[in-house]
Design an enzyme around this catalytic site. Structure first.
Site, PDB file in Angstrom:
ATOM      1  N   ARG A   1      17.343   9.903  37.598  1.00  0.00           N
ATOM      2  CA  ARG A   1      17.314  10.347  36.202  1.00  0.00           C
ATOM      3  C   ARG A   1      18.033  11.680  36.010  1.00  0.00           C
ATOM      4  O   ARG A   1      18.668  11.911  34.991  1.00  0.00           O
ATOM      5  CB  ARG A   1      15.871  10.391  35.714  1.00  0.00           C
ATOM      6  CG  ARG A   1      15.403   9.021  35.307  1.00  0.00           C
ATOM      7  CD  ARG A   1      13.943   8.770  35.482  1.00  0.00           C
ATOM      8  NE  ARG A   1      13.658   7.367  35.206  1.00  0.00           N
ATOM      9  CZ  ARG A   1      13.855   6.370  36.068  1.00  0.00           C
ATOM     10  NH1 ARG A   1      14.337   6.629  37.259  1.00  0.00           N
ATOM     11  NH2 ARG A   1      13.595   5.126  35.734  1.00  0.00           N
TER      12      ARG A   1
ATOM     13  N   ASP B   1       4.251   9.235  20.985  1.00  0.00           N
ATOM     14  CA  ASP B   1       4.766   9.312  22.342  1.00  0.00           C
ATOM     15  C   ASP B   1       5.499  10.639  22.468  1.00  0.00           C
ATOM     16  O   ASP B   1       5.951  11.200  21.465  1.00  0.00           O
ATOM     17  CB  ASP B   1       5.724   8.131  22.617  1.00  0.00           C
ATOM     18  CG  ASP B   1       5.847   7.828  24.098  1.00  0.00           C
ATOM     19  OD1 ASP B   1       5.294   6.798  24.530  1.00  0.00           O
ATOM     20  OD2 ASP B   1       6.474   8.626  24.821  1.00  0.00           O
TER      21      ASP B   1
END
Lengths: 270, 205
Positions: free
Chosen positions: A25, A133
């Protein structure tokens, strides 16, 4: 250093054995921002007001889910929890449900569909469903409400036909009325002031979030969730999670379909 | 459809923390206000004495847990000192909350573990064994092993052996054997030592 920064931003702790996940990532974000070395990327990331902060958080969060996942809790919701929640509410009163973290929206839409299909009192109350979220990219996807076949695997064809339209052969889109019924807004569950903006809820679904936190962050998140519940309100965790190992402030409630946690009612109330 | 109402959010709270106002709320607010104040004071090191004082009053468990979480979040010598103090409390609930909170502060706990394991009070030594369970094995295991060679209380030895079964390495095996030899009549302890040694050997391959 990067993992420390991520922990401070999100409470998510990456220990040994997660090197591949982190490196992959990080490499994606370095390529996306055209930074050739880590020092330059980290300086870019930590610059005050950098838009990269949110992209960075988005890249490290986990977002795989589907409709009617852990449906035993939805059975518990309409079979046991809601009756207690509305026992002292007059018709038309708000009934508030929070899905946190909601990822790309499958859970809050599932709650809405389940209630419409399985709760006879659904028209008697002003039901608010909020999906939240920390990852703003997944919230944008949730608002769009477009899903592939895999996300719909637990829904029967009648429900798919009733609550989805099919823009093309590979995708299904939640119908507009249902999309308009769920509010999606970002939140960091460790930020108490952010959490307070959402007010108090009758039921919070918080599945598979606490497992990513370290011990202190779990305690802080648990206290934020407690504060976000109305007295007598319920907290539903993932099947592998136990609040009893994190905090003693909730009551444990055992129902036929699920074990859930409750903020104790105040004296004189249900 | 739509049967479900769109929600609205409350406005964002602005402005920084006025810690002295929060201390006042902690001391004289409603139950909810006191909890909220205890949590807000996690960000204020100067509030440690006020948080500590609130633990000394009769209070509900939820307020106490919020206070301990805030002290653990501060993670400094002053906040750990409050927990050390309450580890000796007569109130069992307070002792347990203090021990749980100390586990959230591994660096502070590691620096105090040697003195806690050598404390004159066997109950504190017992708690110290539990604290060691959360620490890196390379820090905790040698200290527990050293304790086993001189600890006079069989219950403390049993607690240390139980933790070593989880975190111990082959280097600690001689101390386990020495402990068993010091208490030949304590069959339970000898059984525990054998079980722990088996676990350690199995992990070491």
């Amino acid at each position: 250093m990067l993992c420390d920064h991520l922990y401070r931003e999100t409470g998510i702790a990456f220990g040994e054995g997660k090197e591949y996940y982190v490196t992959r990532r990080l490499t994606e974000r370095m390529l996306a921002t055209e930074n050739v070395d880590f020092a330059a990327y980290f300086a870019h990331l930590t610059t005050q007001g950098s838009a990269e902060r949110q992209h960075f958080i988005n890249a490290f969060t986990v977002n795989e889910t589907y409709f009617y996942r852990e449906d035993y809790q939805l059975r518990c919701l309409t079979g046991d929890l809601l009756a207690n929640c509305v026992a002292a509410k007059p018709p038309g009163a708000p009934l508030r449900i929070w899905s946190l973290p909601c990822s790309t929206g499958e859970e809050p839409y599932s709650i809405a569909i389940w209630m419409l299909e399985n709760w006879p009192l659904v028209d008697n109350y002003n039901i608010e469903i909020i999906g939240s979220d920390i990852d703003t990219a997944v919230l944008e996807a949730a608002r769009g409400g477009v899903y592939g076949k895999r996300a719909l695997m637990r829904l029967d064809s009648r429900l798919v036909a009733k609550y989805f339209e099919q823009p093309d052969a590979e995708n299904w889109r939640v119908i507009g009325d249902l999309r308009d019924s769920v509010l999606f807004a970002p939140v960091n569950a460790l930020e108490t002031l952010e959490m307070r903006r959402f007010g108090r809820f009758d039921v919070i679904f918080c599945r598979n979030m606490l497992i990513y936190f370290d011990e202190v962050s779990r305690r802080i998140a648990a206290e934020n969730l407690y504060e976000a519940l109305l007295p007598g309100g319920y907290l539903c965790l993932g099947h592998a999670e136990s609040m009893s190992r994190i905090s003693g402030i909730f009551e444990v409630c055992r129902y036929a379909d699920a074990i859930v946690y409750r903020r104790p009612p105040e004296p004189g109330h249900g | 459809m739509p049967l479900i109402r769109k929600a609205a959010l409350l406005p964002a709270q602005t402005g920084g923390l006025d810690w002295q106002v929060e201390v006042s709320r902690l001391q004289a607010g409603s139950a909810d206000e006191r909890r909220a104040a205890a949590r807000a004071l996690a960000a204020e090191p100067r509030a440690v004495p006020a948080l500590a004082a609130a633990l000394n009053e009769p209070a509900d468990a939820r307020l106490r847990e919020a206070i301990f979480t805030s002290l653990a979040t501060q993670d400094n010598a002053a906040s750990f000192a409050v927990m050390l103090c309450h580890l000796r409390a007569d109130d069992a609930e307070l002792r347990c909350l203090a021990l749980d909170a100390m586990k959230l502060m591994p660096q502070q706990a590691a620096s105090h573990l040697p003195s806690l394991l050598g404390d004159t009070d066997p109950d504190i030594r017992l708690s110290a064994c539990e604290l060691a369970r959360q620490m890196p094995p390379e820090t905790a295991a040698p200290l527990l092993a050293a304790r086993l060679t001189s600890e006079p209380q069989v219950n403390v030895c049993a607690a240390a052996i139980e933790v070593l079964a989880e975190i111990g390495r082959p280097a600690e095996l001689p101390s386990l054997g020495a402990c068993a030899a010091r208490f030949p009549a304590e069959f339970f302890l000898n059984f525990s030592v054998e079980a722990a040694a088996d676990q350690i050997r199995a992990r070491a391959g």
